[in-house]
Design a protein around this motif. Structure first.
Motif, short mmCIF file in Angstrom:
data_model
loop_
_atom_site.label_atom_id
_atom_site.label_comp_id
_atom_site.label_asym_id
_atom_site.label_seq_id
_atom_site.Cartn_x
_atom_site.Cartn_y
_atom_site.Cartn_z
N ILE A 382 39.33 37.57 24.80
CA ILE A 382 40.73 37.12 24.65
C ILE A 382 41.70 37.91 25.53
N LEU A 383 41.18 38.67 26.47
CA LEU A 383 42.06 39.40 27.39
C LEU A 383 42.95 38.42 28.17
N ASP A 384 44.17 38.83 28.41
CA ASP A 384 45.09 38.02 29.19
C ASP A 384 44.92 38.38 30.68
N PRO A 385 44.33 37.50 31.47
CA PRO A 385 44.09 37.85 32.88
C PRO A 385 45.37 38.13 33.66
N LYS A 386 46.50 37.55 33.24
CA LYS A 386 47.76 37.81 33.92
C LYS A 386 48.18 39.27 33.75
N GLN A 387 47.95 39.80 32.55
CA GLN A 387 48.27 41.21 32.31
C GLN A 387 47.30 42.12 33.05
N ILE A 388 46.03 41.73 33.07
CA ILE A 388 45.01 42.52 33.77
C ILE A 388 45.34 42.58 35.26
N TRP A 409 41.02 32.90 34.36
CA TRP A 409 40.98 34.07 35.23
C TRP A 409 41.19 33.67 36.70
N VAL A 410 40.59 32.56 37.08
CA VAL A 410 40.77 32.08 38.46
C VAL A 410 42.23 31.70 38.69
N LYS A 411 42.83 31.08 37.69
CA LYS A 411 44.24 30.69 37.80
C LYS A 411 45.14 31.92 37.96
N ALA A 412 44.71 33.05 37.39
CA ALA A 412 45.48 34.29 37.51
C ALA A 412 45.19 35.02 38.82
N GLY A 413 44.37 34.39 39.68
CA GLY A 413 44.12 34.95 40.99
C GLY A 413 42.85 35.77 41.13
N PHE A 414 41.98 35.73 40.12
CA PHE A 414 40.77 36.54 40.17
C PHE A 414 39.62 35.80 40.84
N ASP A 415 38.81 36.55 41.56
CA ASP A 415 37.53 36.09 42.09
C ASP A 415 36.49 36.42 41.02
N VAL A 416 36.04 35.40 40.28
CA VAL A 416 35.15 35.62 39.14
C VAL A 416 33.71 35.32 39.53
N ARG A 417 32.86 36.33 39.48
CA ARG A 417 31.44 36.17 39.75
C ARG A 417 30.70 36.20 38.40
N VAL A 418 29.65 35.38 38.28
CA VAL A 418 28.91 35.29 37.04
C VAL A 418 27.43 35.53 37.33
N LEU A 419 26.81 36.42 36.58
CA LEU A 419 25.39 36.68 36.73
C LEU A 419 24.58 35.40 36.56
N GLY A 420 23.73 35.09 37.51
CA GLY A 420 22.86 33.92 37.40
C GLY A 420 23.50 32.61 37.80
N ASP A 421 24.73 32.68 38.28
CA ASP A 421 25.43 31.46 38.69
C ASP A 421 25.63 31.53 40.20
N ALA A 422 24.81 30.81 40.94
CA ALA A 422 24.86 30.85 42.41
C ALA A 422 26.18 30.33 42.94
N LYS A 423 26.85 29.47 42.17
CA LYS A 423 28.12 28.90 42.62
C LYS A 423 29.25 29.93 42.50
#
Length: 425
Positions: A382-388, A409-423
């Motif tokens: 429940i972290l707020d990515p805008k605050q982060i 998180w992407v909307k807040a400008g983050f580059d989100v990588r996920v383990l096991g997700d090639a995309k």
């Protein structure tokens, strides 16, 4: 008659078990070698985190049914619930079981029942405990009854599962098993299955080994998926719609006192045949380094000089404070070996357990370049990515548990990588 129980070991299993018996009308004397933990319990303070434990402990102490000390007392039943860890060479360390068994010998009397709850290698009751218990001078199986009834609960849901889960009881003879079954009926609503002691030991190890092998399969799928352009989380979810498929989920490794430990018992006892089990252990043990290498690779790809890493989550499982065998700690260790600057934070770990541990989330995230989610605590979901975004230096997240709402998180400008997700890796 079973009017008094002496429980040796007041940790994650022994303490909840003690208060359950005490709150069901049986006098329980709890014993632990950790005098600080004993003093806390005596004052109705917790040294472990478990939902519902505080309330039940208060009732048990106030009723007078639960007393604690560092030494055993005479009782009708003795329950041993101590750790059975793994040595650095991956062999079973039985010193706690041995010392606990020795500690009760002077207090044993005719018609007593001794129960081992600790998860142990098969034949521990016969080969480790019984030779020690014979020093009491009592005849095994007639004057002294002995059984193994392994706990089958998970942290965070201990009380619900103590009551509702089925239970395995293995006695050295039929009378030992039946008396143990009758004792646990004080609070167990699930079915109780009777067998011999060695089979009961094997059953518990099988259960945890099955889960370890399943997780290793998921972790292999995650690594393959990254190489062939697949999102493993989507693929596993779809595969699990098949009525005969139940694949677990990948992650940064396997932790806890059971799943990361118990398979080694079988590898030690029969290495020639426990080949899949051994490989699964190696696969899961390799995941923390795999994650650390991903962090280093991301920093290099983004050309971040002197990157600061913020590790979120140190316990081995969500919403608990248990760090035993936690893969998060191994990830931190590998990142240190790579000379990467890092801070770590876990809202459930109240004491300073690691030098890199921050006192609060803001301190951990301040000027971080890569945020690594290693445990799916509710607080992180429940972290707020805008605050982060206002705290970090570079907006990069590696989510090893696929627990963040990625779109936010992407909307807040983050580059989100996920383990096991090639995309998104």
């Amino acid at each position: 008659m079973m009017n008094k129980i002496c429980v040796i070991g007041l940790g994650y299993i022994g303490l909840p078990t003690s208060v359950m018996f005490a709150n069901n009308g049986i006098h329980v004397h709890g014993v632990d070698v950790n005098s600080a933990a004993v003093e806390k319990i005596r004052n109705k303070q917790l040294h472990i985190e478990e939902h519902g434990l505080q309330e039940r402990l208060n009732v048990a102490i106030d009723s007078g049914n639960f007393t604690v000390s560092t030494t055993p007392e005479k009782a009708d039943v003795f329950i041993i619930a101590v750790p059975s860890p793994i040595n650095p060479d991956k062999t079973a360390d039985m010193k706690y079981v041995e010392s606990a068994t020795k500690s009760i010998v002077p207090f044993l009397e005719k018609e007593n029942l001794v129960i081992l709850e600790s998860t142990v290698p098969p034949r521990t009751v016969e080969d480790v405990m019984m030779p020690i218990l014979k020093e009491s001078g009592l005849e095994m199986g007639t004057e002294l009854l002995i059984s193994h009834s392994p706990e089958r609960v998970i942290p965070g849901r201990v009380f619900e599962e103590l009551v509702n889960n089925s239970r395995i009881v293995g006695g050295i003879n039929e009378e030992s098993a039946e008396k143990t079954r009758d004792l646990y009926r004080a609070f167990v609503k699930g079915e109780i299955f009777i067998t011999d002691a060695t089979t009961a030991e094997m059953v518990k190890v099988i259960e945890n080994t099955y889960r370890d092998v399943n997780i290793a399969f998921a972790n292999e799928l995650a690594r393959v998926s990254e190489n062939i352009g697949v999102n493993v989380w989507e693929a596993i979810k779809l595969a699990n719609h098949h009525p005969r498929v139940n694949i677990h989920l990948p992650g940064p490794g396997v932790g806890g006192h059971c799943i990361a430990v118990d398979p080694w018992f079988l590898v030690e006892q029969d290495p020639e045949n426990a080949r899949i089990i051994h490989l699964a252990r190696q696969t899961n043990d390799s995941m923390p380094l795999f994650v650390a290498n991903k962090v280093k690779t991301i920093a290099e790809q983004q050309q971040i000089k002197n990157p600061k890493i913020a590790v979120l989550g140190l316990s081995f499982k969500a919403n608990i404070d248990d760090m035993r065998e936690s893969p998060s700690v191994e990830v931190v260790h590998h990142l240190k070996e790579m000379y990467l600057e890092l801070t770590a934070f876990d809202p459930h770990i109240k004491e300073q357990k690691l030098p890199q541990q921050a006192l609060n989330l803001e301190e951990a995230l301040q000027n971080a370049d890569i945020v690594v989610i290693l445990t799916e605590h509710d607080e992180f979901k429940i972290l707020d990515p805008k605050q982060i975004a206002n705290l970090v230096r570079s907006k990069i997240v590696l989510d090893t548990k696929n627990c963040l709402p990625r779109d936010a998180w992407v909307k807040a400008g983050f580059d989100v990588r996920v383990l096991g997700d090639a995309k998104h890796s």
